[in-house]
Design an enzyme around this catalytic site. Structure first.
Site, PDB file in Angstrom:
ATOM      1  N   ARG A  51      19.262  15.289   5.793  1.00  0.00           N
ATOM      2  CA  ARG A  51      18.916  14.176   4.912  1.00  0.00           C
ATOM      3  C   ARG A  51      19.314  14.589   3.501  1.00  0.00           C
ATOM      4  NH1 ARG A  51      16.518  17.139   1.851  1.00  0.00           N
ATOM      5  NH2 ARG A  51      15.936  15.283   0.738  1.00  0.00           N
ATOM      6  N   GLY A  52      19.198  13.605   2.572  1.00  0.00           N
ATOM      7  CA  GLY A  52      19.700  13.844   1.228  1.00  0.00           C
ATOM      8  C   GLY A  52      21.116  13.290   1.160  1.00  0.00           C
ATOM      9  N   ALA A  53      21.379  12.478   0.137  1.00  0.00           N
ATOM     10  CA  ALA A  53      22.617  11.694   0.108  1.00  0.00           C
ATOM     11  C   ALA A  53      23.900  12.521   0.306  1.00  0.00           C
ATOM     12  CB  ALA A  53      22.679  10.885  -1.186  1.00  0.00           C
ATOM     13  N   ARG A  94      22.005   5.342   8.595  1.00  0.00           N
ATOM     14  CA  ARG A  94      21.015   5.107   7.530  1.00  0.00           C
ATOM     15  C   ARG A  94      21.677   4.215   6.474  1.00  0.00           C
ATOM     16  NH1 ARG A  94      17.586   9.965   5.164  1.00  0.00           N
ATOM     17  NH2 ARG A  94      16.128   8.294   4.694  1.00  0.00           N
ATOM     18  N   GLN A 201       9.170  15.684   1.704  1.00  0.00           N
ATOM     19  CA  GLN A 201      10.343  16.487   1.338  1.00  0.00           C
ATOM     20  C   GLN A 201      10.026  17.475   0.205  1.00  0.00           C
ATOM     21  OE1 GLN A 201      10.376  13.185   1.807  1.00  0.00           O
ATOM     22  NE2 GLN A 201      12.320  12.437   2.603  1.00  0.00           N
ATOM     23  N   ASP A 242      20.198   8.320  -4.354  1.00  0.00           N
ATOM     24  CA  ASP A 242      20.913   7.919  -3.132  1.00  0.00           C
ATOM     25  C   ASP A 242      21.988   6.889  -3.404  1.00  0.00           C
ATOM     26  OD1 ASP A 242      18.086   8.851  -2.244  1.00  0.00           O
ATOM     27  OD2 ASP A 242      19.433   9.049  -0.522  1.00  0.00           O
ATOM     28  N   ASN A 252      16.316   5.924  -5.472  1.00  0.00           N
ATOM     29  CA  ASN A 252      15.978   7.279  -5.018  1.00  0.00           C
ATOM     30  C   ASN A 252      14.693   7.186  -4.192  1.00  0.00           C
ATOM     31  OD1 ASN A 252      16.522  10.137  -4.927  1.00  0.00           O
ATOM     32  ND2 ASN A 252      14.766  10.435  -6.277  1.00  0.00           N
ATOM     33  N   LYS A 253      14.262   8.312  -3.701  1.00  0.00           N
ATOM     34  CA  LYS A 253      13.091   8.376  -2.809  1.00  0.00           C
ATOM     35  C   LYS A 253      11.919   7.569  -3.344  1.00  0.00           C
ATOM     36  CE  LYS A 253      12.868   9.810   0.366  1.00  0.00           C
ATOM     37  NZ  LYS A 253      13.070   8.902   1.541  1.00  0.00           N
TER      38      LYS A 253
HETATM   39  O1  MRU Z   1      15.077  10.179   2.845  1.00  0.00           O
HETATM   40  P1  MRU Z   1      15.840  11.332   2.266  1.00  0.00           P
HETATM   41  O2  MRU Z   1      15.128  12.632   2.399  1.00  0.00           O
HETATM   42  O3  MRU Z   1      17.258  11.377   2.761  1.00  0.00           O
HETATM   43  O4  MRU Z   1      15.897  11.003   0.718  1.00  0.00           O
HETATM   44  C1  MRU Z   1      16.533  11.913  -0.135  1.00  0.00           C
HETATM   45  C2  MRU Z   1      16.426  11.552  -1.568  1.00  0.00           C
HETATM   46  O5  MRU Z   1      15.865  10.541  -1.926  1.00  0.00           O
HETATM   47  C3  MRU Z   1      17.126  12.452  -2.534  1.00  0.00           C
HETATM   48  O6  MRU Z   1      16.450  12.479  -3.747  1.00  0.00           O
HETATM   49  C4  MRU Z   1      18.545  11.938  -2.768  1.00  0.00           C
HETATM   50  O7  MRU Z   1      19.214  11.766  -1.544  1.00  0.00           O
HETATM   51  C5  MRU Z   1      19.345  12.849  -3.608  1.00  0.00           C
HETATM   52  S1  MRU Z   1      19.724  14.329  -2.756  1.00  0.00           S
HETATM   53  C6  MRU Z   1      20.729  15.286  -3.699  1.00  0.00           C
END
Ligand code: MRU
Length: 350
Positions: A51-53, A94, A201, A242, A252-253
């Site tokens: 996970r994470g963009a 996703r 996270q 994201d 973002n999250k």
């Molecule tokens: O749901 P996730 O864990 O994929 O969400 C991740 C985030 O929101 C991060 O802050 C974002 O992807 C940036 S990661 C460098």
């Protein structure tokens, strides 16, 4: 298990397979899971093994390459049909992180450029591109880190939300990359990690990354951020993203918007570490960013423990949008865009 003194390898290529750290079970268990096809990789993205963009973008690039390798002895027609299906499966994994679609577009462009070659050669070219997407991500994170580190004063206490670290990228991280680079530059930085309900996270991943590297970190629950700011215990906020719309609005999250509003109230700079691959010029503003809704079980409990009343109605949007007016700066690999707006964001691509 020890990953001390080195950034974790979130994804790695081993013996013709993609291996990804299973982030669902960190920090209790550190283990890699193997992936051999696009469908498996898409499932790894969907279920948040990765996970994470930026990490999702790298995984998708490898997913395309894996499928091409699976099809390397197929006829050109069967190869094309299988590959088109692979792109669709990966694109459906996703919805919010634009890096997924960015990586798929890049892989398709490469495929188009070598379409006339034998399928085996196409597969090798796609694998080389997936390696390059991954290597490039680390270079970009280092560049962002250098620009972002300059924004942080020595001794800064920096709040971050979610995990935008090595685990969310191919390495170094975006938001945590800025903090790592500041530490490498000799600054004393301490981190305040929001736990980041409901997937945790912050508690599970950010806190773990910082502890591994002996960067001072304090874990708080999400609802403590306002208290910490009101007491003067936060000097800056740095988060990842994201998807950033053309006007600078930042997805973002979930919970990031809340942090940004609080930061504005307390005159605390709110920075977003944002590689250009996360900017989506086709989206005019944040209202058009697709927001993933995830399973109710993530809110009613965690793993085997259920704490909410059976049958209760639940909402679980996984991301929110912070309007550009609350963003002090976008930290990109091309430099910092202070007070982002449409013109400044577009200028990054000119
Ligand atoms: O749901 P996730 O864990 O994929 O969400 C991740 C985030 O929101 C991060 O802050 C974002 O992807 C940036 S990661 C460098």
């Amino acid at each position: 298990m020890s990953v001390q003194n080195q950034s974790v390898e979130t994804l790695r290529w081993r013996d013709g397979k993609l291996e990804m750290i299973d982030q669902r079970v960190l920090p209790a268990t550190f283990t890699y899971l193997p992936y051999t096809s696009a469908a498996e990789t898409a499932e790894g993205i969907r279920s948040m093994v990765v996970r994470g963009a930026p990490a999702i973008g790298c995984a998708a690039a490898y997913g395309v390459a894996l499928e091409a390798l699976c099809l390397r002895t197929a006829s050109p027609e069967d190869f094309a049909a299988g590959m088109n299906k692979a792109f669709d499966v990966l694109a459906a994994s996703r919805p919010t992180a634009v890096n997924l679609f960015w990586a798929l577009k890049r892989m398709r462009t490469v495929w188009d450029a070598v379409k006339e070659q034998p399928v085996g050669a196409i597969a090798e070219r796609l694998l080389a591109e997936a390696h390059e997407v991954t290597a490039e991500d680390i270079r970009i994170n280092r560049a962002m880190g250098a620009f972002g580190a300059e924004l942080l004063p020595d001794g800064a206490r920096v709040l971050t939300h979610c995990n935008a670290g090595a685990l969310a990228t191919a390495g170094h991280g975006t938001a945590l990359g800025v903090l790592r680079s500041a530490v490498e530059a000799g600054k004393k930085i301490s981190v305040i990690a929001d736990e980041t309900r409901p997937f945790l996270q912050g508690a599970r991943l950010t806190a773990w990354e910082m502890v591994q590297e002996n960067i001072p970190v304090t874990l708080i629950t999400d609802n403590m951020a306002g208290f910490m700011m009101s007491k003067g215990e936060v000097d800056a906020v740095v988060v990842g993203t994201d998807r950033v719309a053309a006007n600078g609005d930042v997805a973002n999250k979930i919970g990031t918007y809340m942090v940004a509003v609080l930061a504005k109230r307390h005159n605390i700079p709110f920075y977003v570490a944002c590689p250009l691959s996360t900017i989506d010029l086709s989206i005019p503003d944040g209202s058009a960013i697709p927001i993933e809704e995830r399973a109710a079980e993530e809110v009613t409990g965690f793993r085997d423990c259920q704490w909410a009343a059976q049958g209760v109605k639940v909402r679980n949007p996984a991301f929110d949008v912070t309007p550009a007016e609350l963003v002090s700066g976008l930290i990109t690999e091309k430099g910092v865009v202070h007070q982002p707006n449409r013109d400044k964001v577009e200028a990054l691509f000119s």
